[in-house]
Enzyme design. Structure first.
Site, PDB file in Angstrom:
ATOM      1  N   CYS A  37      -4.396   1.044   1.517  1.00 23.77           N
ATOM      2  CA  CYS A  37      -3.624   1.375   0.315  1.00 23.77           C
ATOM      3  C   CYS A  37      -3.593   2.894   0.153  1.00 23.77           C
ATOM      4  CB  CYS A  37      -4.264   0.743  -0.916  1.00 23.77           C
ATOM      5  SG  CYS A  37      -3.404   1.183  -2.448  1.00 23.77           S
ATOM      6  N   HIS A  84       0.316  -7.063  -1.922  1.00 21.68           N
ATOM      7  CA  HIS A  84      -0.877  -6.354  -1.441  1.00 21.68           C
ATOM      8  C   HIS A  84      -2.102  -6.952  -2.124  1.00 21.68           C
ATOM      9  CE1 HIS A  84       0.796  -2.477   0.517  1.00 21.68           C
ATOM     10  NE2 HIS A  84       1.624  -3.471   0.698  1.00 21.68           N
TER      11      HIS A  84
END
Lengths: 302, 302
Positions: B240, B209
């Site tokens: 997120c 990520h």
């Protein structure tokens, strides 16, 4: 090559970050930005540019900025000086370092200043001599070192040639700049290996833009070539004049996060930098383009 | 170690990218997304999740998505299967690969599913056996492999322990996932070196990520550890869930740009992916979080 244990971050947001802002940023905000960056521990802040206000109206207050900032002992305050007029003003303002700038792309040089790379650098000779005579540090910046918006590919030899010219002018530090952010790690290694074959790696800096999201991968590659000076801009201030809406300068917060994770010391207070990024973004009424800055701000808010 | 010359990209946007979207994405849009990704050349598309619609309402149309997509020969269509009920539905839908998922963080496992890591993986035993019996590929995902939102640090040994458990279950592929994007290259190398000491590197994937902007630097580090499978999400779809407004999945476009610059083949049509990212961003009425995607779109518009 083992990566450096200490890295010098040159914070360029007051100059490179703000110079293309449309709305004039008040002089007191610029002064506060420089002061806060110096207080956060950056050893080198690019404070302003002594360029004609006709070309860069945002930097018209260069003398006022330099007069207004607190001078932190040990901090190097750099300014851009395109010519002798700019140099004299910079000297009068007490700049610690003056920056001259050329490109590694012939097309870029012709399009921007209507002369060849060699001519453009020869024109800096008086500034270089005056800087040496005055005991002021001299930095040379090489734009389009990883690619050019007009000619595309830029030969590695063209970058090396500019490095040699800057060394001949007596530059203390030389910036290899990926002005349009098109570089990738493999090319960065090729360029940095070639440059450090003719110049002390300790004098070479990496100036990366995050336009294609590659900046941190490129910085990692440069670190592995022994490069230990990087330019960054808090909140990623700066944008990309060659692609409207795209990202420009790599965000300081993201780079500090990277370096901390690699146990590389910078002497900079990370939390203070996150604050500065959020403060400037609020001032400019825009979302920060620092991913680390935004993630930490979101965590703080939660 | 020389970096791989070919990389497999697993496109996770239809599942990981969309699962936390608030507004329900119409089934026909999901189907078009999967079809366009497969047509762009991704060898593996994470198409949906056969999970309870109570938990993940966005994936309530899993069966319809699987029934509606064109099945491109050679493309692996993966789906998440939390239990036997999910597995049976996935099998009926003709999934090529089922994905089971645990965490390397005890705190995360307890908080999310109220049991230990070991218990959570033992619960997947029936799914693993059924997948093997049915000749369906089995993938095991390890979340929080680089850090945890609850416990912070995650020991390397905890990641290795989950890898061993997945290998014992017969997993064909194992994902080392930086669920919250906190990893940096040094840690990535430590984890990947430890993991590839117990498992064939060809079976390990990196799921990064970009929450702190580190994803491409981390992918580069993983490549240097011999990892040749990466998960990406077009336009960085996904966000997120642990930091509102922060970036989530690394954007496919940025990764493809990186790999192209390293002369690493993916078999994927880069321009088609840029189009898909812009199309999905328009559909979701949001700015793409792919820097390369946005830069190229800006260049096209200019």
């Amino acid at each position: 090559m083992p990566v450096p244990t200490h890295v010098k971050i040159v914070e360029v947001s007051p100059r490179d970050g703000l110079q293309n802002e449309k709305g004039f940023v008040p002089t007191d905000v610029k002064i506060e930005l420089v002061n806060r960056l110096a207080a956060a521990g950056f050893p080198n802040v690019e404070a302003t540019s002594f360029v004609s206000p006709k070309w860069v109206p945002q930097m018209a207050d260069a003398a006022q900025v330099m007069a207004g900032i607190e001078r932190r002992p040990g901090t190097i305050y750099s300014v851009l000086t395109p010519n002798m007029k700019g140099f004299e003003a910079a000297l009068a303002a007490g700049a610690d370092e003056v920056v001259i700038f050329g490109a590694a792309s012939e097309a870029f040089s012709q399009k921007n200043i209507n002369c060849s790379i060699a001519e453009s650098i020869a024109r800096f000779e008086p500034v270089a001599q005056a800087a040496k005579a005055a005991g002021v540090r001299l930095r040379g910046s090489i734009s389009c070192a990883l690619g050019c918006p007009y000619q595309g590919e830029v030969p590695v030899e063209a970058v090396v040639d500019v490095v040699k010219r800057y060394l001949a002018l007596g530059c203390d530090e030389i910036d290899v700049a990926d002005t349009i952010g098109v570089g990738t790690p493999k090319r960065v290694r090729q360029v940095m290996d070639a440059v450090t074959a003719v110049a002390d790696p300790a004098r070479i800096s990496g100036h990366f833009h995050d336009t294609y999201g590659q900046a941190l991968a490129n910085i990692t590659a440069a670190l592995e070539c022994g490069i230990a000076i990087f330019h960054t801009s808090v909140a990623g201030l700066g944008g990309c004049p060659y692609a409207k809406g795209a990202t420009g300068n790599v965000a300081t917060e993201d780079v500090l996060y990277l370096l901390r994770g690699m146990d590389i010391d910078t002497g900079v207070d990370f939390d203070a930098v996150v604050d500065i990024g959020q403060w400037m973004s609020r001032h400019l009424q825009r979302q920060s383009s620092s991913r680390a800055g935004n993630a930490i701000a979101a965590k703080r808010a939660a």
